[in-house]
Enzyme design. Structure first.
Site, PDB file in Angstrom:
ATOM      1  N   TYR A   8      55.084  24.845  65.498  1.00 41.53           N
ATOM      2  CA  TYR A   8      54.468  24.096  64.413  1.00 41.53           C
ATOM      3  C   TYR A   8      55.227  22.841  64.009  1.00 41.53           C
ATOM      4  O   TYR A   8      54.846  22.175  63.068  1.00 41.53           O
ATOM      5  CB  TYR A   8      54.208  24.983  63.194  1.00 41.53           C
ATOM      6  N   LYS A  55      51.161  32.650  49.162  1.00 40.14           N
ATOM      7  CA  LYS A  55      51.280  34.059  49.570  1.00 40.14           C
ATOM      8  C   LYS A  55      50.166  34.887  48.958  1.00 40.14           C
ATOM      9  O   LYS A  55      49.941  34.816  47.743  1.00 40.14           O
ATOM     10  CB  LYS A  55      52.631  34.603  49.087  1.00 40.14           C
ATOM     11  N   CYS A  80      53.681  79.532  62.217  1.00 43.18           N
ATOM     12  CA  CYS A  80      53.771  80.823  62.900  1.00 43.18           C
ATOM     13  C   CYS A  80      55.072  81.554  62.606  1.00 43.18           C
ATOM     14  O   CYS A  80      55.286  82.664  63.078  1.00 43.18           O
ATOM     15  CB  CYS A  80      53.616  80.624  64.410  1.00 43.18           C
ATOM     16  N   CYS A  85      52.161  79.489  69.277  1.00 44.29           N
ATOM     17  CA  CYS A  85      51.939  79.146  67.860  1.00 44.29           C
ATOM     18  C   CYS A  85      50.499  78.666  67.698  1.00 44.29           C
ATOM     19  O   CYS A  85      50.076  77.732  68.383  1.00 44.29           O
ATOM     20  CB  CYS A  85      52.924  78.053  67.459  1.00 44.29           C
TER      21      CYS A  85
HETATM   22  S1  IVH Z   1      57.062  25.226  58.287  1.00 47.70           S
HETATM   23  C1  IVH Z   1      60.441  22.953  56.378  1.00 47.70           C
HETATM   24  N1  IVH Z   1      54.959  26.392  59.291  1.00 47.70           N
HETATM   25  O1  IVH Z   1      57.779  30.621  57.182  1.00 47.70           O
HETATM   26  C2  IVH Z   1      59.264  23.720  56.810  1.00 47.70           C
HETATM   27  N2  IVH Z   1      56.784  27.766  58.636  1.00 47.70           N
HETATM   28  O2  IVH Z   1      59.446  30.376  54.493  1.00 47.70           O
HETATM   29  C3  IVH Z   1      59.612  24.765  57.776  1.00 47.70           C
HETATM   30  N3  IVH Z   1      56.450  30.152  59.081  1.00 47.70           N
HETATM   31  O3  IVH Z   1      61.106  30.014  58.101  1.00 47.70           O
HETATM   32  C4  IVH Z   1      58.652  25.833  57.942  1.00 47.70           C
HETATM   33  N4  IVH Z   1      54.453  29.970  59.975  1.00 47.70           N
HETATM   34  O4  IVH Z   1      59.618  31.382  59.643  1.00 47.70           O
HETATM   35  C5  IVH Z   1      56.184  26.576  58.779  1.00 47.70           C
HETATM   36  N5  IVH Z   1      53.030  27.277  60.234  1.00 47.70           N
HETATM   37  C6  IVH Z   1      54.260  27.450  59.724  1.00 47.70           C
HETATM   38  C7  IVH Z   1      54.849  28.726  59.627  1.00 47.70           C
HETATM   39  C8  IVH Z   1      56.122  28.845  59.064  1.00 47.70           C
HETATM   40  C9  IVH Z   1      55.424  30.807  59.646  1.00 47.70           C
HETATM   41  C10 IVH Z   1      57.672  30.795  58.556  1.00 47.70           C
HETATM   42  C11 IVH Z   1      58.959  30.254  59.133  1.00 47.70           C
HETATM   43  C12 IVH Z   1      59.747  29.722  57.992  1.00 47.70           C
HETATM   44  C13 IVH Z   1      59.132  30.451  56.841  1.00 47.70           C
HETATM   45  C14 IVH Z   1      59.208  29.594  55.599  1.00 47.70           C
END
Ligand code: IVH
Length: 676
Positions: A231, A319, A416, A436
């Site tokens: 990403y 979240k 048993c 058993c």
């Molecule tokens: S960006 C500075 N993109 O989430 C930005 N993180 O709490 C860096 N993660 O440590 C992270 N999918 O392990 C980004 N599409 C995504 C992601 C992602 C999962 C995880 C990654 C990171 C944590 C951030």
């Protein structure tokens, strides 16, 4: 494989280059473009051809050769590496208001300029940073504390979705970031093997991913199928990439798999719509996410917003509320499995969790009970793992009533009264009494189950009666039941009696592999049973095979070989097979169809749901597999067809939501007939 061995090293070198390019191209098609031009077998054929040449000319092996994903010698420990660009964390939001507040902060930071956003799934795995020098995979490191992480290069090299050589014209030094994760069905596969080996199951895909990446033996890592999405580009020159969206495109052009679920949003309202859509849709994914990541798209905007000491101001996580609930343990019951394993099960006050009422959760084994110290009377926090199976997360100690006791390992089998014993290796306590009644019932249930002999009408209630009345002690007795005995069972109507009689009769023709799987031989699950049946073709040959012969079979290791051999050495088991034969079981195995006949369904995944008229569930699965297709149990975006019978329910809805093509049984038939 019809390839002739090369005659000279020059010829070999040219052939290697060609094969590697071809393999990399198919990898790209599969992982980046989500299509497939050739079957998995044909792909393996190319790899084998390359392996053969490299075996002949080891000097031609390069670290970026696709053959180098099998793992190498175990290492002593992980070296620490410093991240040139730190791996920052991101702030969280938990509701739409907080997300709007983030958007307001961003707009203030941009002095009124309007940002656009990219939303991505926050895949629940392990963050990784990967370096490429001159387009070749050179190093992979975990996040660690953000400044320094572990060098896990050997392990990450085994992940097939990680390109070992980049496509196109990458910069001479490139560092990219992504998330390593595990699909739910891969965890299920590993856990099925662990269960057969008497090992405790692994709790969830995220922890398994973290544990796998930290293994010292990369060959074990290679045997677990990890996946990855990329990403970000860590070393970026903001002049080069105008936006995150462009960065994702660039990543793909180099052959890095990126998520197909990323979306470009014009404003925060569009972001909120995406957030809302995934609230339910996330359960249809074959991997776990713990939310979404929302990123300002424009590189110029990001630069103006900057970073705090902890995290960039241009990114935020959203979240979803965790699916946890609290309830009280009213009893800890002990189940006795088909091989005598004692499984403690928490029985709880019913509680609503993620849409269903939960009142039982397996505690897996007594080590787990001890580790979590779960006691009768405790208030516990439970969660749904993989959305379906409830798990006890932890005990809330401050709510523990007085005078509770740690839950003890029973001294005798609760069913048993027989002796119990702990496995020399592994975590299970077992009841040693083969007679058993709980074990007898479980063995019969397994023998008659859909995945084994598929005896229609022989459910738990019928088995319960048959055993209680002393009519059936083992599988062979099923085939000596008289019609009269069946008709006289309690609550057995005429129609269900006729069904059961027909079901027993029909099961006599099940293939050898089904019967083998149904016998409950230690370490022999459905897949191993198929391997054995197709190798030997007949029960006689299998019964008389030596340990060495068994051990020589691909996919059969020492433990399985010994277990199979012991089973057939045992007098009672030989007598059982003789009886089954006498009573008319055919025990034949059709020649393996895969690869022989036409494979028009190659690369296609089917899911079957509802009640079918013409096929049994296993019958239609066999048909799909024979034509080269995959038969899966749950719908995801990767499903190609849903075959829906009568009373199809949630799977049908899910298929419609995801735009998966739905077939009636007749349409499926028409498709298979046209294919042959
Ligand atoms: S960006 C500075 N993109 O989430 C930005 N993180 O709490 C860096 N993660 O440590 C992270 N999918 O392990 C980004 N599409 C995504 C992601 C992602 C999962 C995880 C990654 C990171 C944590 C951030």
């Amino acid at each position: 494989m019809s390839a002739k061995p090369p005659k000279s090293i020059e010829e070999a070198r040219a052939k290697c280059a060609k094969l590697r390019a071809e393999i990399n191209r198919h990898n790209r098609l599969y992982y980046v473009e989500a299509t497939q031009e050739i079957s998995d077998q044909a792909f393996d054929g190319l790899l084998k051809e390359l392996e053969a040449i490299e075996a002949q000319y080891p000097e031609l092996i390069t670290p970026d050769s696709p053959t180098q994903r099998v793992g190498g010698q175990p290492i002593e420990g992980f070296e620490t590496v410093e991240h040139e660009v730190p791996m920052l964390s991101i702030d969280n939001t938990y509701n739409p208001e907080e997300l709007r507040a983030f958007d307001e902060r961003v707009r203030r930071g941009l002095a009124g300029d309007a940002p656009t956003y990219v939303t991505e799934l926050k895949v629940d795995g392990v963050a990784i940073s990967v370096q490429y020098i001159n387009g070749v995979f050179t190093r992979a490191a975990t996040r660690g504390d953000g400044e320094r992480g572990d060098n896990v290069t050997a392990n990450v090299r085994t992940i097939r979705a990680v390109p070992l050589r980049l496509n196109g014209d990458p910069p001479s030094a490139l560092e990219v970031r992504g998330e390593v994760f595990m699909h739910r069905k891969e965890l299920d596969r590993i856990n099925a093997l662990r269960e057969e080996a008497g090992e405790a199951p692994l709790a969830n895909p995220r922890n398994t991913t973290a544990g796998t990446l930290k293994m010292l033996d990369s060959r074990v890592v290679a045997s677990r199928k990890l996946d990855i999405v990329f990403y970000d580009i860590a070393k970026r020159d903001s002049e080069t990439f105008a936006s995150h969206w462009k960065t994702l495109e660039l990543l793909r052009s180099f052959d890095f798999p990126t998520s197909k679920y990323s979306e470009h949003c014009d404003d925060i309202d569009a972001v909120l719509r995406v957030v809302e859509a995934w609230e339910d849709k996330r359960h249809t994914l074959d991997f776990e996410i713990d939310g979404l990541v929302i990123k300002v798209d424009s590189a110029a905007h990001r630069k103006r917003l900057g970073t705090t000491s902890k995290s960039p101001r241009w990114v935020i996580a959203y979240k979803y509320p965790a699916q946890v609930a609290q309830t009280k343990v009213i009893n800890i019951a002990i189940q006795v499995g088909k091989s005598g394993a004692l499984t403690p099960v928490a029985e709880m006050e019913p509680v609503l969790l993620a849409g269903t009422t939960v009142k039982r959760a397996s505690l897996h084994n007594f080590e787990e009970v001890e580790r979590k110290d779960v006691r009768v009377g405790d208030t516990v926090e439970i969660q749904k793992a993989g959305e379906i199976i409830p798990q006890v997360l932890r005990v809330i100690e401050k709510l523990r009533p007085k005078n509770t006791e740690p839950f003890p390992v029973p001294k005798k089998c609760p069913e048993c009264g027989g002796e119990v014993h702990k496995d020399a290796e592994g975590v299970y306590w077992r009841c040693l009494n083969l007679a058993c009644p709980a074990q007898v019932k479980e063995r019969l249930r397994h023998f008659a189950s859909r995945g084994s002999m598929d005896i229609e009408g022989m459910g738990p209630a019928v088995i319960e009666q048959l055993v209680a009345e002393g009519l059936v002690h083992g599988p062979a007795d099923i085939y000596s039941l008289t019609d009269e005995q069946i008709v006289n069972l309690e609550r057995m109507g005429k129609k269900s009696a006729a069904n059961l009689i027909a079901g027993i009769e029909a099961s006599k023709k099940r293939p050898l592999s089904r019967m083998l799987g149904g016998l409950g031989i230690r370490h022999v699950g459905g897949h191993i049973a198929e391997v054995l049946a197709s190798h030997f073709g007949s029960i006689d040959k299998l019964m008389n095979a030596s340990v060495e012969e068994l051990n020589d079979i691909h996919e059969i290791g020492g433990v399985v070989a010994a277990s199979v051999h012991d089973f057939f050495e045992t007098e009672e088991n030989r007598a059982l097979i003789a009886q089954l034969m006498e009573r008319g079981l055919t025990m034949k195995e059709a020649a393996p169809a895969r690869g022989d006949g036409p494979q028009p369904f190659a690369g296609k995944t089917f899911v079957v749901t509802g009640t079918l008229q013409k096929y049994s569930r296993d019958g239609i699965h066999d048909r799909i597999k024979n034509l080269g297709g995959k038969a899966a149990s749950s719908i995801s975006a990767n499903t190609d067809y849903l075959v829906a019978g009568e009373k199809a329910g949630s799977k049908l809805n899910k298929a419609k939501q995801l735009g998966v093509k739905v077939l009636t049984e007749d349409e499926f038939d028409a498709m298979t007939n046209a294919a042959e």
